[in-house]
Design a protein around this motif. Structure first.
Motif, PDB file in Angstrom:
ATOM      1  N   GLN A   1       0.844  -1.202   0.000  1.00  0.00           N
ATOM      2  CA  GLN A   1       0.000   0.000   0.000  1.00  0.00           C
ATOM      3  C   GLN A   1       0.885   1.260   0.000  1.00  0.00           C
ATOM      4  OE1 GLN A   1      -2.772  -0.323   3.261  1.00  0.00           O
ATOM      5  NE2 GLN A   1      -3.399   1.820   3.064  1.00  0.00           N
ATOM      6  N   ALA A   2       1.933   1.217   0.833  1.00  0.00           N
ATOM      7  CA  ALA A   2       2.847   2.372   0.914  1.00  0.00           C
ATOM      8  C   ALA A   2       3.544   2.603  -0.419  1.00  0.00           C
ATOM      9  CB  ALA A   2       3.890   2.127   2.007  1.00  0.00           C
ATOM     10  N   LEU A   3       3.878   1.501  -1.108  1.00  0.00           N
ATOM     11  CA  LEU A   3       4.575   1.643  -2.392  1.00  0.00           C
ATOM     12  C   LEU A   3       3.716   2.425  -3.393  1.00  0.00           C
ATOM     13  CD1 LEU A   3       6.227  -1.880  -2.563  1.00  0.00           C
ATOM     14  CD2 LEU A   3       7.465   0.301  -2.732  1.00  0.00           C
ATOM     15  N   ARG A   4       2.399   2.249  -3.323  1.00  0.00           N
ATOM     16  CA  ARG A   4       1.520   3.016  -4.222  1.00  0.00           C
ATOM     17  C   ARG A   4       1.609   4.512  -3.891  1.00  0.00           C
ATOM     18  NH1 ARG A   4      -1.535  -1.776  -3.751  1.00  0.00           N
ATOM     19  NH2 ARG A   4      -2.773  -1.083  -1.972  1.00  0.00           N
ATOM     20  N   GLY A   5       1.635   4.813  -2.587  1.00  0.00           N
ATOM     21  CA  GLY A   5       1.753   6.215  -2.171  1.00  0.00           C
ATOM     22  C   GLY A   5       3.087   6.812  -2.616  1.00  0.00           C
ATOM     23  N   ILE A   6       4.154   6.024  -2.490  1.00  0.00           N
ATOM     24  CA  ILE A   6       5.486   6.510  -2.883  1.00  0.00           C
ATOM     25  C   ILE A   6       5.504   6.776  -4.390  1.00  0.00           C
ATOM     26  CG2 ILE A   6       7.946   5.914  -3.044  1.00  0.00           C
ATOM     27  CD1 ILE A   6       7.577   4.207  -0.463  1.00  0.00           C
ATOM     28  N   ARG A   7       4.899   5.828  -5.145  1.00  0.00           N
ATOM     29  CA  ARG A   7       4.903   5.990  -6.600  1.00  0.00           C
ATOM     30  C   ARG A   7       4.134   7.254  -7.023  1.00  0.00           C
ATOM     31  NH1 ARG A   7       3.133   0.990  -8.769  1.00  0.00           N
ATOM     32  NH2 ARG A   7       1.049   1.807  -8.435  1.00  0.00           N
ATOM     33  N   ASN A   8       2.977   7.453  -6.394  1.00  0.00           N
ATOM     34  CA  ASN A   8       2.194   8.651  -6.736  1.00  0.00           C
ATOM     35  C   ASN A   8       3.004   9.923  -6.459  1.00  0.00           C
ATOM     36  OD1 ASN A   8       0.113   7.023  -7.409  1.00  0.00           O
ATOM     37  ND2 ASN A   8      -1.003   7.270  -5.462  1.00  0.00           N
ATOM     38  N   PHE A   9       3.674   9.921  -5.322  1.00  0.00           N
ATOM     39  CA  PHE A   9       4.465  11.098  -4.954  1.00  0.00           C
ATOM     40  C   PHE A   9       5.612  11.316  -5.946  1.00  0.00           C
ATOM     41  CE2 PHE A   9       8.450  12.285  -2.665  1.00  0.00           C
ATOM     42  CZ  PHE A   9       8.201  13.664  -2.614  1.00  0.00           C
ATOM     43  N   LEU A  10       6.348  10.249  -6.255  1.00  0.00           N
ATOM     44  CA  LEU A  10       7.493  10.394  -7.167  1.00  0.00           C
ATOM     45  C   LEU A  10       7.029  10.838  -8.547  1.00  0.00           C
ATOM     46  CD1 LEU A  10       9.832   7.349  -6.331  1.00  0.00           C
ATOM     47  CD2 LEU A  10       9.947   9.665  -5.433  1.00  0.00           C
ATOM     48  N   ASN A  11       5.929  10.242  -9.034  1.00  0.00           N
ATOM     49  CA  ASN A  11       5.443  10.601 -10.362  1.00  0.00           C
ATOM     50  C   ASN A  11       4.988  12.045 -10.423  1.00  0.00           C
ATOM     51  OD1 ASN A  11       5.979   8.120 -11.321  1.00  0.00           O
ATOM     52  ND2 ASN A  11       3.878   7.328 -11.172  1.00  0.00           N
ATOM     53  N   ALA A  12       4.268  12.466  -9.375  1.00  0.00           N
ATOM     54  CA  ALA A  12       3.772  13.859  -9.367  1.00  0.00           C
ATOM     55  C   ALA A  12       4.960  14.819  -9.315  1.00  0.00           C
ATOM     56  CB  ALA A  12       2.872  14.071  -8.167  1.00  0.00           C
ATOM     57  N   GLY A  13       5.974  14.467  -8.504  1.00  0.00           N
ATOM     58  CA  GLY A  13       7.113  15.356  -8.299  1.00  0.00           C
ATOM     59  C   GLY A  13       7.994  15.495  -9.524  1.00  0.00           C
ATOM     60  N   SER A  14       8.073  14.409 -10.328  1.00  0.00           N
ATOM     61  CA  SER A  14       9.008  14.467 -11.456  1.00  0.00           C
ATOM     62  C   SER A  14       8.318  14.886 -12.762  1.00  0.00           C
ATOM     63  CB  SER A  14       9.704  13.104 -11.612  1.00  0.00           C
ATOM     64  OG  SER A  14       8.731  12.114 -11.762  1.00  0.00           O
ATOM     65  N   ASP A  15       7.014  15.257 -12.661  1.00  0.00           N
ATOM     66  CA  ASP A  15       6.293  15.696 -13.878  1.00  0.00           C
ATOM     67  C   ASP A  15       6.903  16.979 -14.458  1.00  0.00           C
ATOM     68  OD1 ASP A  15       4.532  13.647 -13.913  1.00  0.00           O
ATOM     69  OD2 ASP A  15       2.901  14.726 -12.915  1.00  0.00           O
TER      70      ASP A  15
END
Ligand code: PLP
Length: 393
Positions: A379-393
């Protein structure tokens, strides 16, 4: 407003910034997944708890205990060193029980240092390693740690450039926070270095049994002559999921053991005796539980590492400890570890420890403690992925 010199030497606790933010989000109803503190989430194995309950029923165990620890527990510890490392220790003179290794480290600093003494301490480090000595009035010379550093060059430079000469060298492998491990040859060199430079070595092997795959953790005590210069701390907190029990030990050089025993004899009466009796059962009893605990961390490590790698965060897979020391992805590096951790918490709902909290040389990293089960980790990995993707847009 009163000012106390000792308190002024202790900087604000960086982790409390992330902790406060975490509490704020939780109060607002967010489900934060917490990989912050190295606090084992599983209960102590049942046979150890059963022995505690039984011993607690016996009124004879309600009296003051011994500040050095009961003989049976010191013997059990020496038996563990013999079985695990083939090291002989005298339970009377070369082993002492402490109220968790944290207490032992802090009081050892009080016992063996005077104001102005210089201590070589890793940076980043588990905070009691430097701050135990700072509380005792000593000064720290930081030894930068990291994959691109030559450790022996660093300590050679540190000794050469320091006056007064350093008195103590602290080593902690498997490391908290970096999860770095060493082999026996490393300790052979450390003992030589300590002899040449008249240093006391304090080794901390709190994660000695939390090792993965083929890796086996050595002890500095395996080096012939180590007892001339070194002591070593071990703890039951991680090996047997006993963090709340406060059960630690120090072994090695008899003069240093005696110094700690003397200070402790003024300060405490030892841990509640039933805890010590059950701790001896932990060390002497069946060890399948240790394997289970080890495998649980290993499988959490695999889940977390493969999840991070899938999203392109190529954190190194640890060989031991309960931590992943993850280099902050390049596109976020400029944030620094504190801001990165805050953003990850706010946007991804995942708490980690900012590396800078362990020392300035940790600022390119965050520490992920493997204290959530695999479901929560995914579950945490999904949160991390969302954060990384949003940040590197
Ligand atoms: C390297 C290291 N040493 C010592 C300790 C303290 O252990 P104890 O519970 O025995 O005080 C910890 C706890 O996290 C640790 O990481």
């Amino acid at each position: 407003m009163r000012e106390f010199e000792k308190i002024k030497r202790l900087p604000p606790y960086v982790f409390s910034i992330v902790n406060d933010l975490k509490m704020q989000l939780r109060r607002a109803g967010d489900d934060v997944i917490d990989f912050g503190m190295g606090n084992p989430d599983q209960p102590t194995p049942q046979h150890i708890v059963d022995r505690l309950c039984e011993a607690a029923q016996d009124g004879r165990n309600h009296r003051y205990s011994l500040s050095r620890g009961i003989p049976g527990l010191r013997k059990a510890l020496c038996g563990w060193y013999k079985r695990k490392f083939d090291v002989d220790l005298d339970p009377e003179t070369e082993a002492i029980v402490t109220i968790g290794s944290k207490e032992g480290l802090a009081h050892l600093a009080v016992a063996i240092t005077s104001p102005g003494d210089l201590i070589l301490c890793p940076n980043p480090a588990y905070p009691i390693h430097p701050y135990g000595f700072i509380i005792a009035g000593a000064d720290i010379r930081h030894v930068p740690m990291g994959p691109d550093r030559d450790y022996f060059q660093e300590i050679t430079d540190a000794v050469r450039d320091s006056w007064p000469r350093p008195k103590v060298l602290i080593v902690n492998f498997p490391s908290n926070p970096t999860a770095q491990v060493v082999d026996l040859d490393f300790y052979v060199k450390v003992v030589d270095f300590a002899r040449e430079n008249d240093l006391i070595v304090i080794s901390d092997i709190a994660y000695a049994e939390i090792t993965f795959d083929e890796y086996k953790c050595p002890s500095i005590m395996q080096v012939p002559g180590a007892k001339d210069v070194a002591v070593e701390f071990y703890s039951l907190s991680k090996t047997y999921n006993m963090p709340g029990w406060r059960m630690g030990f120090m072994v090695g050089n008899a003069e240093i053991v005696a110094a700690l025993a003397k200070v402790k004899s003024y300060l405490d009466y030892g841990t509640f005796q039933p805890l010590q009796i059950a701790a001896a059962v932990a060390l002497n009893g069946p060890q399948e539980c240790v394997e289970e605990i080890r495998l649980r961390y290993q499988s959490r490590r695999d889940t977390m590492i493969s999840g991070l790698h899938t999203m392109g965060w190529m954190a190194e897979s640890p060989k031991a400890s309960m931590f992943i020391w993850a280099k902050i992805p390049d596109e976020f590096k400029a944030l620094g570890s504190l801001e990165f951790s805050k953003q990850l918490l706010i946007q991804g709902k995942v708490a980690v420890s900012p590396g800078v909290g362990f020392g300035s040389y940790g600022d390119d990293y965050v520490r992920i403690a493997l204290i959530e089960n695999e479901h929560r980790t995914r579950q945490a990995l999904r949160g991390i992925r969302n954060f990384l993707n949003a940040g590197s847009d």
